[in-house]
Design an enzyme around this catalytic site. Sequence first.
Site, short mmCIF file in Angstrom:
data_model
loop_
_atom_site.label_atom_id
_atom_site.label_comp_id
_atom_site.label_asym_id
_atom_site.label_seq_id
_atom_site.Cartn_x
_atom_site.Cartn_y
_atom_site.Cartn_z
N ALA A 231 1.23 -1.05 0.12
CA ALA A 231 -0.05 0.03 -0.09
C ALA A 231 1.47 1.54 -0.13
O ALA A 231 0.63 2.50 0.66
CB ALA A 231 -1.17 0.22 1.29
N ARG B 128 -2.05 7.44 -11.21
CA ARG B 128 -3.36 7.41 -12.81
C ARG B 128 -4.54 7.07 -11.89
O ARG B 128 -5.44 7.89 -12.38
CB ARG B 128 -3.26 5.58 -13.13
CG ARG B 128 -2.05 5.24 -13.79
CD ARG B 128 -2.01 4.04 -14.18
NE ARG B 128 -1.52 3.10 -12.82
CZ ARG B 128 -1.56 1.97 -13.42
NH1 ARG B 128 -1.55 1.53 -14.37
NH2 ARG B 128 -0.98 1.55 -12.01
N ASN C 176 -2.51 -12.06 -13.67
CA ASN C 176 -1.79 -11.62 -12.41
C ASN C 176 -2.86 -11.21 -11.36
O ASN C 176 -2.21 -10.01 -12.11
CB ASN C 176 -0.15 -11.64 -12.41
CG ASN C 176 0.63 -11.60 -11.20
OD1 ASN C 176 -0.09 -11.43 -10.11
ND2 ASN C 176 0.94 -10.66 -10.65
N LYS D 31 -31.86 18.82 15.32
CA LYS D 31 -30.56 18.78 15.59
C LYS D 31 -30.36 18.70 16.59
O LYS D 31 -30.79 19.51 17.91
CB LYS D 31 -29.71 19.58 15.35
CG LYS D 31 -28.48 19.72 15.20
CD LYS D 31 -27.15 20.98 15.90
CE LYS D 31 -27.58 21.26 17.03
NZ LYS D 31 -27.10 22.74 17.83
C1 UD1 Z 1 0.66 -4.96 -10.81
C2 UD1 Z 1 1.18 -6.48 -10.93
C3 UD1 Z 1 0.55 -7.11 -12.42
C4 UD1 Z 1 -0.18 -7.21 -11.70
C5 UD1 Z 1 -1.56 -5.68 -11.00
C6 UD1 Z 1 -3.31 -7.07 -10.57
C7 UD1 Z 1 3.26 -6.11 -9.97
C8 UD1 Z 1 5.06 -5.74 -11.31
N1 UD1 Z 1 2.86 -5.84 -10.72
O1 UD1 Z 1 0.74 -3.89 -11.48
O2 UD1 Z 1 1.05 -8.26 -12.68
O3 UD1 Z 1 -1.29 -7.75 -12.79
O4 UD1 Z 1 -1.10 -5.71 -10.34
O5 UD1 Z 1 -3.64 -5.85 -10.18
O6 UD1 Z 1 3.59 -6.49 -9.10
N2 UD1 Z 1 3.35 -0.83 -4.24
C9 UD1 Z 1 4.08 -0.07 -3.39
N3 UD1 Z 1 5.22 -0.07 -3.36
C10 UD1 Z 1 5.41 -0.32 -5.03
C11 UD1 Z 1 5.39 0.01 -5.99
C12 UD1 Z 1 4.05 -0.35 -5.96
O7 UD1 Z 1 3.67 -0.99 -2.30
O8 UD1 Z 1 6.72 0.21 -4.98
C13 UD1 Z 1 1.71 -1.21 -4.06
C14 UD1 Z 1 0.83 0.36 -4.65
O9 UD1 Z 1 0.50 0.90 -3.57
C15 UD1 Z 1 0.25 -0.93 -5.11
C16 UD1 Z 1 0.44 -2.33 -5.78
O10 UD1 Z 1 1.63 -2.38 -4.90
O11 UD1 Z 1 -1.69 -0.93 -3.81
C17 UD1 Z 1 0.54 -2.44 -7.28
O12 UD1 Z 1 0.96 -1.37 -7.02
P1 UD1 Z 1 0.00 -1.00 -8.73
O13 UD1 Z 1 1.48 -0.57 -9.41
O14 UD1 Z 1 -0.69 -0.49 -9.16
O15 UD1 Z 1 0.23 -2.67 -9.49
P2 UD1 Z 1 -0.10 -2.47 -11.41
O16 UD1 Z 1 0.79 -1.74 -12.54
O17 UD1 Z 1 -1.79 -2.61 -11.41
CA CA Z 2 -2.70 -2.18 -9.43
#
Ligand code: UD1
Ligand code: CA
Length: 459
Positions: free
Chosen positions: A10, A16, A170, A351
């Site tokens: 998180a 985005r 995934n 109220k």
């Molecule tokens: C990720 C997966 C993808 C999968 C998708 C599912 C990776 C590289 N990709 O992509 O294969 O299909 O989720 O929804 O894992 N986060 C951190 N620290 C970081 C980066 C991210 O805590 O350095 C957390 C984000 O807050 C988020 C989660 O990890 O809650 C996923 O990150 P996000 O950037 O949304 O990954 P996706 O591009 O959706």
């Molecule tokens: Ca995501």
Amino acid sequence: MAKRYAVILAAGQGTRMKSKLYKVLHPVMGRPMVQHVIDQLNPVNLDKMITIVGHGAEKVAEHIGNESEMVLQGEQLGTGHAVIQAEDLLKNKDGTTIVVCGDTPLITSETYRSLFDHHEQEGAKATVLTAKAPDPSGYGRVVRNDQNEVERIVEHKDAEDAERQVDEINTGTYCFDNKALFEALQHVSNDNVQGEYYLPDVIEILQSRDEKVSAFQTPDFEETLGINDRVALAHAEKILKKRINEKHMRNGATLIDPDNTYISPDVTIEQDVLIHPGSIIKGSTTIKADAEIGPHTEIDNCYIGQASIIKQSVAKDSYIGDRVQIGPYSHIRPEASIGNEAKIGNFVEVKKSSLGNKSKVSHLSYIGDAEVGSNVNIGCGTITVNYDGKNKYLTTIEDDAFIGCNSNLVAPVTVGEGSYVAAGSTITKDVPEDALSIARARQANKEGYASRIRNQKKD
Ligand code: UD1
Ligand code: CA
């Protein structure tokens, strides 16, 4: 049973979303995404839950409180890097670690449990939760080998055209043998389009060492929706709304138009409650049997008694007794307590006041900081004058009193039991019980005056 741990990712900014609010705090049906994840993980009986926080760490931590341990990811270098932050708390432990993204709020406890069970039964080092997506774009794709085993996961941005055709995605949720996870993470590089340390690369690392890697495919793609932007957020809202509404309908509530009925997860609704379109019911609201809500009514954190009817109104943090009628167009503000069979009519605001059983405020009134007994009738246009610009004062209206139309009750003031206040009065002193109080200028009729004025005008 093997020990079970969870790591929730998180720390991302959620670019985005284009928002000043950190992504995992965006609410779905009134509750932050990350909270949904925690709530669904809780029943799985985990030995440890760790949330990785980074962007907006303080705000996220404030929200999570002590529901989960927290670890800071100072710089967001990818999902693999995020998991490494939990190393100190987990590294040498035997057991299974589930990793879940904080932006997949719809996955249910049942799915988490099934994933754990599948993983442990298979004796796998890693099991990825997958789903077939109607539109897989944006997600990591699951690449399988000739034996149909998961070979690796390729991110959309890194995928070749042929890989982009794969519709198995995934979900971002995995079970790992805990020690194997942290060992493999040492070998993850950031040699990819985004220059990030990808957690899914652990799959390929373990597979290449002939460790057992498994996949658990859920038939319900919608449950695994990842929220990256507000289009997906609205989609998630719709799915969760449907899930909640169907639960209430199965439990015996009638929803005339479930597509236009918004009920938050903590609401309790008893049998034979009827909910009309455009109703929004939030917080820890309880609605007792046979009540009727809406249309176009917003209720937040209230108790609504049996067979009460609330139409086109707003109510918050209040208690409403049985067989009460409210609305249309009433505003019940915090700390109101409305007795059984009371009636609050159109354009009435209440109220921080209590109203006894069978009391009526039927039209155009303001009742604030008041204690109103039972069987009281408050006439149209009555105002409790509760505020002098600095302090608030109490108005007391005892049982069986009758307040005439368009009266001002200047607090602090008491209208005694069974007494009458004449219409148009401005009451500044207590009215004893059983009295008639008239506090207005006497009427003077000047006969023949009207035609005199009319004739003057003609000159
Ligand atoms: C990720 C997966 C993808 C999968 C998708 C599912 C990776 C590289 N990709 O992509 O294969 O299909 O989720 O929804 O894992 N986060 C951190 N620290 C970081 C980066 C991210 O805590 O350095 C957390 C984000 O807050 C988020 C989660 O990890 O809650 C996923 O990150 P996000 O950037 O949304 O990954 P996706 O591009 O959706
Ligand atoms: Ca995501």
